[in-house]
Design a protein around this motif. Sequence first.
Motif, PDB file in Angstrom:
ATOM      1  N   LEU A   1      -8.750   6.697  -2.608  1.00  7.90           N
ATOM      2  CA  LEU A   1      -8.530   5.869  -3.610  1.00  7.90           C
ATOM      3  C   LEU A   1      -7.253   5.375  -2.622  1.00  7.90           C
ATOM      4  O   LEU A   1      -6.716   6.378  -2.476  1.00  7.90           O
ATOM      5  CB  LEU A   1      -8.257   5.566  -4.600  1.00  7.90           C
ATOM      6  N   THR A   2      -7.520   3.828  -2.165  1.00  9.34           N
ATOM      7  CA  THR A   2      -5.660   3.536  -1.875  1.00  9.34           C
ATOM      8  C   THR A   2      -5.338   3.002  -2.590  1.00  9.34           C
ATOM      9  O   THR A   2      -4.993   2.220  -3.293  1.00  9.34           O
ATOM     10  CB  THR A   2      -6.546   1.731  -0.365  1.00  9.34           C
TER      11      THR A   2
ATOM     12  N   CYS B   1      -7.958   1.920 -11.164  1.00 11.08           N
ATOM     13  CA  CYS B   1      -9.445   2.679 -10.750  1.00 11.08           C
ATOM     14  C   CYS B   1      -9.798   1.179  -9.881  1.00 11.08           C
ATOM     15  O   CYS B   1     -10.539   0.595 -11.648  1.00 11.08           O
ATOM     16  CB  CYS B   1      -9.828   3.614 -10.839  1.00 11.08           C
TER      17      CYS B   1
ATOM     18  N   LEU C   1      -4.579   0.622  -8.771  1.00  9.82           N
ATOM     19  CA  LEU C   1      -4.246  -0.216  -8.675  1.00  9.82           C
ATOM     20  C   LEU C   1      -2.787   0.312  -9.668  1.00  9.82           C
ATOM     21  O   LEU C   1      -2.794   0.817 -10.923  1.00  9.82           O
ATOM     22  CB  LEU C   1      -4.304  -1.731  -9.291  1.00  9.82           C
TER      23      LEU C   1
ATOM     24  N   VAL D   1      -6.343  -6.358  -3.424  1.00  8.48           N
ATOM     25  CA  VAL D   1      -5.521  -5.078  -3.915  1.00  8.48           C
ATOM     26  C   VAL D   1      -5.700  -5.302  -1.902  1.00  8.48           C
ATOM     27  O   VAL D   1      -5.879  -4.494  -0.785  1.00  8.48           O
ATOM     28  CB  VAL D   1      -6.782  -4.362  -3.731  1.00  8.48           C
TER      29      VAL D   1
ATOM     30  N   GLU E   1     -15.682   0.099  -1.903  1.00 14.35           N
ATOM     31  CA  GLU E   1     -13.944   0.527  -2.390  1.00 14.35           C
ATOM     32  C   GLU E   1     -13.637   0.839  -3.205  1.00 14.35           C
ATOM     33  O   GLU E   1     -13.982  -0.334  -3.883  1.00 14.35           O
ATOM     34  CB  GLU E   1     -13.355  -0.413  -0.513  1.00 14.35           C
ATOM     35  N   ASP E   2     -13.170   1.469  -3.699  1.00 16.07           N
ATOM     36  CA  ASP E   2     -12.257   1.867  -4.615  1.00 16.07           C
ATOM     37  C   ASP E   2     -10.890   2.205  -4.494  1.00 16.07           C
ATOM     38  O   ASP E   2     -10.701   2.761  -3.017  1.00 16.07           O
ATOM     39  CB  ASP E   2     -12.626   3.331  -4.909  1.00 16.07           C
ATOM     40  N   PHE E   3     -10.114   1.200  -5.562  1.00 17.32           N
ATOM     41  CA  PHE E   3      -8.342   1.795  -5.142  1.00 17.32           C
ATOM     42  C   PHE E   3      -8.134   1.850  -6.530  1.00 17.32           C
ATOM     43  O   PHE E   3      -8.534   1.799  -7.394  1.00 17.32           O
ATOM     44  CB  PHE E   3      -8.160  -0.506  -5.013  1.00 17.32           C
TER      45      PHE E   3
ATOM     46  N   VAL F   1      -2.667   0.618  -4.385  1.00 20.53           N
ATOM     47  CA  VAL F   1      -1.678  -0.867  -3.870  1.00 20.53           C
ATOM     48  C   VAL F   1      -0.611  -0.333  -5.637  1.00 20.53           C
ATOM     49  O   VAL F   1      -1.091  -0.734  -6.351  1.00 20.53           O
ATOM     50  CB  VAL F   1      -2.935  -1.825  -4.084  1.00 20.53           C
TER      51      VAL F   1
ATOM     52  N   LYS G   1     -13.168  -1.022  -8.103  1.00 19.85           N
ATOM     53  CA  LYS G   1     -13.864  -1.325  -7.488  1.00 19.85           C
ATOM     54  C   LYS G   1     -13.697  -2.666  -7.161  1.00 19.85           C
ATOM     55  O   LYS G   1     -13.849  -3.493  -7.860  1.00 19.85           O
ATOM     56  CB  LYS G   1     -15.056  -0.563  -7.602  1.00 19.85           C
ATOM     57  N   TYR G   2     -14.048  -2.808  -5.624  1.00 19.43           N
ATOM     58  CA  TYR G   2     -14.323  -4.197  -5.560  1.00 19.43           C
ATOM     59  C   TYR G   2     -15.176  -3.791  -3.934  1.00 19.43           C
ATOM     60  O   TYR G   2     -14.293  -3.645  -3.044  1.00 19.43           O
ATOM     61  CB  TYR G   2     -12.760  -5.064  -4.786  1.00 19.43           C
TER      62      TYR G   2
ATOM     63  N   VAL H   1       0.644  -1.055   0.088  1.00 18.26           N
ATOM     64  CA  VAL H   1       0.017  -0.328  -0.182  1.00 18.26           C
ATOM     65  C   VAL H   1       0.531   0.943  -0.109  1.00 18.26           C
ATOM     66  O   VAL H   1       1.593   1.651   0.871  1.00 18.26           O
ATOM     67  CB  VAL H   1      -0.601   0.025   1.166  1.00 18.26           C
TER      68      VAL H   1
END
Length: 175
Positions: free
Chosen positions: A82-83, A105, A115, A166, A111-113, A85, A107-108, A71
């Motif tokens: 957004l986190t 970007c 990558l 993620v 939550e949005d990440f 990763v 979405k899981y 992270v």
Amino acid sequence: MNRPDMNRPELQRRTGAPVSSALAQRTDSVSALLVFVVTINGETFGLPIEHVRTVFRVTDVTPVPLAPPYVVGLINLRGKILTAVSLRQRLGLPTDTVNNAFAVCLKYEDEDFALIVDTVRDVVEVREADRLPASPHIADARAQLTLSIYRQGETLLPVLDIAKTVLASTAAQAA
């Protein structure tokens, strides 16, 4: 997940990446999956298209104290936090600069990440008939992140498990 309701311009608009002409001419089948292709360190990986929201360049990353090494921090994307990763770190590869890198970007669940990847490529269709059985020769770190592997012409395309990519290892194993 096959998305026959999404045509080539719609896929390009949603992902921001070119869609192969082979995909545009495809025949819909129940046993196909659309994946967004990215590269890390010259290696190609697929991301299930249903999780992909957009692609952007990373400008500023705010570090998160005590976060796992993969992270790299938090990113503000149009007012949404957004986190971030690093796929490099998740795969156990040497780290590289994050600024001006590409981010996908994802979405899981709710939550949005972001990558972080080296390059973004195309949206391709993989068929269930081209799916290969898991190989015992894949390194553990990669095997844990891989949902499945597909034959694409002369090459192999590992498709990543978004949850395990993620989320923290313990959370991903519980999912």
